[in-house]
Design an enzyme around this catalytic site. Structure first.
Site, PDB file in Angstrom:
ATOM      1  N   SER A 282       0.846  -1.193   0.000  1.00 20.90           N
ATOM      2  CA  SER A 282       0.000   0.000   0.000  1.00 20.90           C
ATOM      3  C   SER A 282       0.879   1.240   0.000  1.00 20.90           C
ATOM      4  O   SER A 282       2.039   1.192   0.424  1.00 20.90           O
ATOM      5  CB  SER A 282      -0.908   0.019   1.232  1.00 20.90           C
ATOM      6  OG  SER A 282      -0.188   0.435   2.389  1.00 20.90           O
ATOM      7  N   ASP A 283       0.344   2.340  -0.473  1.00 18.98           N
ATOM      8  CA  ASP A 283       1.052   3.601  -0.299  1.00 18.98           C
ATOM      9  C   ASP A 283       0.898   4.043   1.160  1.00 18.98           C
ATOM     10  O   ASP A 283       0.150   3.450   1.944  1.00 18.98           O
ATOM     11  CB  ASP A 283       0.527   4.656  -1.271  1.00 18.98           C
ATOM     12  CG  ASP A 283       1.563   5.727  -1.581  1.00 18.98           C
ATOM     13  OD1 ASP A 283       2.485   5.926  -0.766  1.00 18.98           O
ATOM     14  OD2 ASP A 283       1.455   6.375  -2.634  1.00 18.98           O
ATOM     15  N   HIS A 284       1.577   5.098   1.501  1.00 18.67           N
ATOM     16  CA  HIS A 284       1.734   5.567   2.868  1.00 18.67           C
ATOM     17  C   HIS A 284       0.378   5.852   3.531  1.00 18.67           C
ATOM     18  O   HIS A 284      -0.299   6.821   3.201  1.00 18.67           O
ATOM     19  CB  HIS A 284       2.577   6.844   2.835  1.00 18.67           C
ATOM     20  CG  HIS A 284       3.194   7.234   4.124  1.00 18.67           C
ATOM     21  ND1 HIS A 284       2.530   7.973   5.079  1.00 18.67           N
ATOM     22  CD2 HIS A 284       4.428   7.008   4.635  1.00 18.67           C
ATOM     23  CE1 HIS A 284       3.335   8.204   6.101  1.00 18.67           C
ATOM     24  NE2 HIS A 284       4.499   7.618   5.862  1.00 18.67           N
ATOM     25  N   GLY A 285      -0.032   4.995   4.466  1.00 20.79           N
ATOM     26  CA  GLY A 285      -1.276   5.203   5.202  1.00 20.79           C
ATOM     27  C   GLY A 285      -2.543   4.982   4.405  1.00 20.79           C
ATOM     28  O   GLY A 285      -3.635   5.350   4.851  1.00 20.79           O
TER      29      GLY A 285
END
Length: 764
Positions: A282-285
């Site tokens: 996943s991307d950040h958060g």
């Protein structure tokens, strides 16, 4: 010392890891080894492998060591030295129950210690060897710092330059970006991602992130499947076909479904149709953000949606750790779904070579560099070589360039002496004080025969609100430092310097933070403070050379009309100042071509060359009424895709076809003779486009299908042959079938997308 003490405490509580005694024969059988390892893992250890944490932002260092030793972390990012990474790997390998190594990742987008030109600049080279050199050098440097994976290449097609992340990508064209994607993945991974000097590539942002509505970062994407398959998906597919071991998932939604919870995108397309076998991150958060997207009611539902969609690793949040045990217990998520994700994470670690040697890239402490930023660790010659190839000459009236290595040069502009800005965004472990500014570069390259006098002339912007925004992330080390003098005083100083000179070189454009993530713009012009400076410099009557530094196409109608020469240098990296000076003085003949179209104004966006045909097209030179056009200004881009000048001239002959028709599964050759008609040796890029005369769906005006960079001595000519086959004529039809339909095609070959020779053939 605190970290080592914490590690000792953890070590006293945990027995020796189980992997230490794994027989070599079993270790060499990847499927059997991973299957056996999964059987030994507890549910908590499995979930721990799905957790990718950010060093320095999520928890204090002693806690990180404890979490790793407990088997609750699968990988980390943002540590960039062997001495930082070794204790973390020790906690995993020597002190966790099973001894499963962690991996270390980082955003190595256009260089590591040595910063190469930004990705958009590298695409301007149209030179696959230069781009491969940048990626391979980056891998060598980063792996020597104990890094295993890079979140790159970024292959999002971008046709809206308002988007700040335009700078990270390779432009607007699916073919060019796909070719660069393949070269970059191979450069990072080498012959194997397990090699000591290789990094695993994690292609991003899957998918369609460059098409966010309005060019506003993190915004939605709503797109027809046909456009998706034809224009935006090919570069991701090219990277995966080249062997990319990882995929970073985009932050945007796609037709109403966030990529992070998009089962069609992650399962049906990526895994089933494309056969991807690697790890997804996943991307950040982004998993937490499913709640804010409004598709998950709470964190529990967000975790469920993400794991079911096929997101293997959760970056920078604790949702999998917190929510998956309960979801398993309730039956909302199956253990099989957990095992599938764990298998991909362990498989990526296996492919990185970490099970054979967890310290493969970290090495032993005795070999740690005494100074990680030592000059000897940089690859300056490679950076200078790639930077020179990345520059695009946009204007050169009256042969203003190249400059003479004599007389006096007035160097002005807020970017002329900025070590930080020349590096560009996402400059990894690059150190600004090691960067060569244009001011230093001119002096070094010119030698004693040229007098270079300098004045700042203006601030990047006088808008304090913008300055505050750009400095928000790090107030202790601000990106923008304002000169406290009045704008009038700064311009007066610059004019005085200009009046003493034979020629003015003005370094203007954007600060690096203006072309970055979350730096979308509503305007594309050069800030007013710098425009006022340029107007004052123009009024002196001295020849005016603009050196542009920017990470996106800018609106340059005034600059085109008033500057004597314009050199697009983008953000050119550690050796940028030397490379720019090499081009300005003619030690290197510019050969770059634009990978993006430059609009005349922001109102023309999107302005990309391979637009779909319309029923009422505007035709230059004919009345515009009731045609598809804007009536206030000239239509078409200011500078078209593929455009770029040289210090010499090139001529392209009419096209010769090997036959008037191509049979199915056959081939056809298209040849031209290109001649250097000028007095200097130089390089140019021959570009081949295809125009489909009639099809079952509306087709683009033209599409790039091949290109060739050609070096010719003054007066030399060469015949260049391109070979076309049926695949070059294929497109996705309304049923998303990849087909080539019989009929007439025009092949176009030229030096940019607008100035071409044309010949017609038939597909039978």
């Amino acid at each position: 010392m605190k970290m080592l003490c914490s590690l000792a405490v953890v070590a006293s509580l945990i027995s020796l890891p189980a992997l230490a005694a794994t027989p070599a024969a079993q270790l060499d059988n990847k499927p059997a080894f991973i299957a056996g390892l999964i059987k030994k893992m507890t549910l908590e250890e499995k979930i721990g492998q799905l957790r990718l944490i950010s060093i320095g932002t999520e928890m204090p260092q002693p806690r990180i060591l404890q979490e790793i030793a407990a088997g609750r972390i699968g990988g980390t990012f943002n540590t960039v030295t062997p001495s930082e990474n070794r204790p973390l790997q020790d906690a995993a390998v020597k002190h966790s129950r099973l001894g499963i190594p962690i991996f270390f990742a980082y955003d190595i987008v256009h260089g590591h210690r040595t910063v190469f030109p930004i990705s958009l600049a590298q695409a301007s080279s149209w030179d696959m060897d230069a781009i491969a050199l940048g990626a391979r050098t980056s891998a060598i440097e980063a792996s020597a710092d104990g890094i295993d994976m890079t979140f790159a290449p970024m292959v999002d097609i971008s046709r809206d330059p308002r988007w700040g992340r335009t700078s990270e990508g390779f432009g607007e064209d699916p073919h060019l970006v796909s070719e660069i994607a393949k070269v970059t993945v191979r450069g990072f991974q080498g012959t194997s991602a397990a090699n000591r000097d290789s990094l695993m590539a994690s292609v991003k942002h899957f998918a369609l992130y460059g098409a966010v509505e309005g060019g506003r970062d993190y915004n939605t994407v709503d797109m027809s499947p046909m456009r998706m398959y034809q224009d935006y998906l090919p570069p991701y597919r090219a990277a995966i076909d080249a062997g990319a071991g990882g995929v970073m998932v985009a932050l945007n939604s796609i037709n109403g479904v966030p990529a992070t919870s998009n089962t069609w995108l992650m399962h049906d397309l990526l895994r089933k149709d494309w056969g991807f076998k690697g790890v997804t991150v996943s991307d950040h958060g982004a998993i937490t953000e499913l709640v804010r997207h409004g598709v998950a009611q709470d964190n529990r539902e967000a975790a469920r949606l993400a794991i079911k969609a096929g997101i293997d690793m959760s970056m920078h949040d604790a949702l999998y750790l917190q929510e998956l045990p309960g979801l398993i217990k309730s039956g909302a998520v199956s253990i099989r779904e957990i095992d599938n994700a764990v298998r991909e994470v362990l498989g990526a670690k296996y492919d990185m070579g970490l099970f054979h040697d967890p310290y493969r890239r970290i090495g032993v402490a005795a070999n740690d560099p005494a100074d990680v930023n030592a000059e000897s660790r940089l690859h300056r010659a490679a950076a200078r070589q790639v930077a020179r190839a990345s520059m695009v000459l946009l204007e050169n009236r009256n042969q203003t360039l190249p400059l003479k290595k004599s007389g006096t040069i007035a160097l002005v502009g807020p970017l002329a002496d900025s070590q930080l800005d020349i590096l560009g965004s996402w400059s990894a472990a690059g150190v600004a004080r090691q960067a060569i500014t244009l001011r230093q570069g001119l002096r070094d390259v010119a030698g004693d025969k040229v007098r270079v006098i300098y004045a700042r002339g203006a601030n990047i912007t006088n808008d304090e609100r913008i300055v505050e925004y750009l400095n928000y992330l790090d107030t202790d080390n601000p990106e923008i430092i304002q000169d406290k003098r009045s704008p009038a005083d700064m311009i007066a100083e610059a004019v005085k310097v200009a009046e003493e000179a034979d020629v003015i070189v003005a370094a203007v454009g954007e600060s690096r933070g203006m072309s970055h993530e979350s730096s979308s713009r509503t305007r594309l012009d050069i800030p007013a403070s710098q425009r006022a400076l340029l107007e004052a410099l123009k009024a002196t009557g001295k020849p005016l050379v603009l050196v542009l530094m920017n990470g996106r196409p800018l609106e340059l109608t005034w600059e085109q009309a008033h500057a004597d020469a314009v050199l697009e240098t983008w953000f050119s990296g550690t050796e940028g100042g030397h490379a720019i000076a090499d081009v300005l003085f003619g030690d290197y003949n510019p050969s770059g071509k634009l990978p993006v179209s430059f609009p005349r104004s922001v109102g023309q966006i999107p302005t990309y060359y391979n637009r779909l045909r319309v029923g009422r097209p505007f035709v230059e030179g004919k009345p515009g009424n009731y045609t598809s056009q804007y009536f206030e200004e000239k239509n078409g881009p200011l500078y078209p895709f593929g455009y770029g000048l040289s210090y010499t001239d090139f001529d392209v002959s009419p096209i010769t076809l090997s036959a008037p028709a191509m049979a199915r599964k056959g081939k056809l050759d298209a040849s031209v003779t290109v001649r250097n008609t000028g007095a200097r040796d130089g390089e140019t890029v021959l570009q081949l486009y295809i125009h489909d005369e009639a099809a079952s769906v509306v087709r683009p005006e033209k599409e790039l299908k091949d290109f060739r960079k050609v070096a010719l001595k003054a007066g030399e000519s060469r015949t260049v042959r391109f070979t076309l086959d049926e695949d070059d004529l294929k497109f996705f039809n309304a049923r998303l079938q990849h087909v080539a339909e019989a009929g007439q095609f025009a092949v176009q070959i030229g030096l940019d997308s607008e100035n071409v020779q044309q010949a017609v053939f038939e597909l039978r």
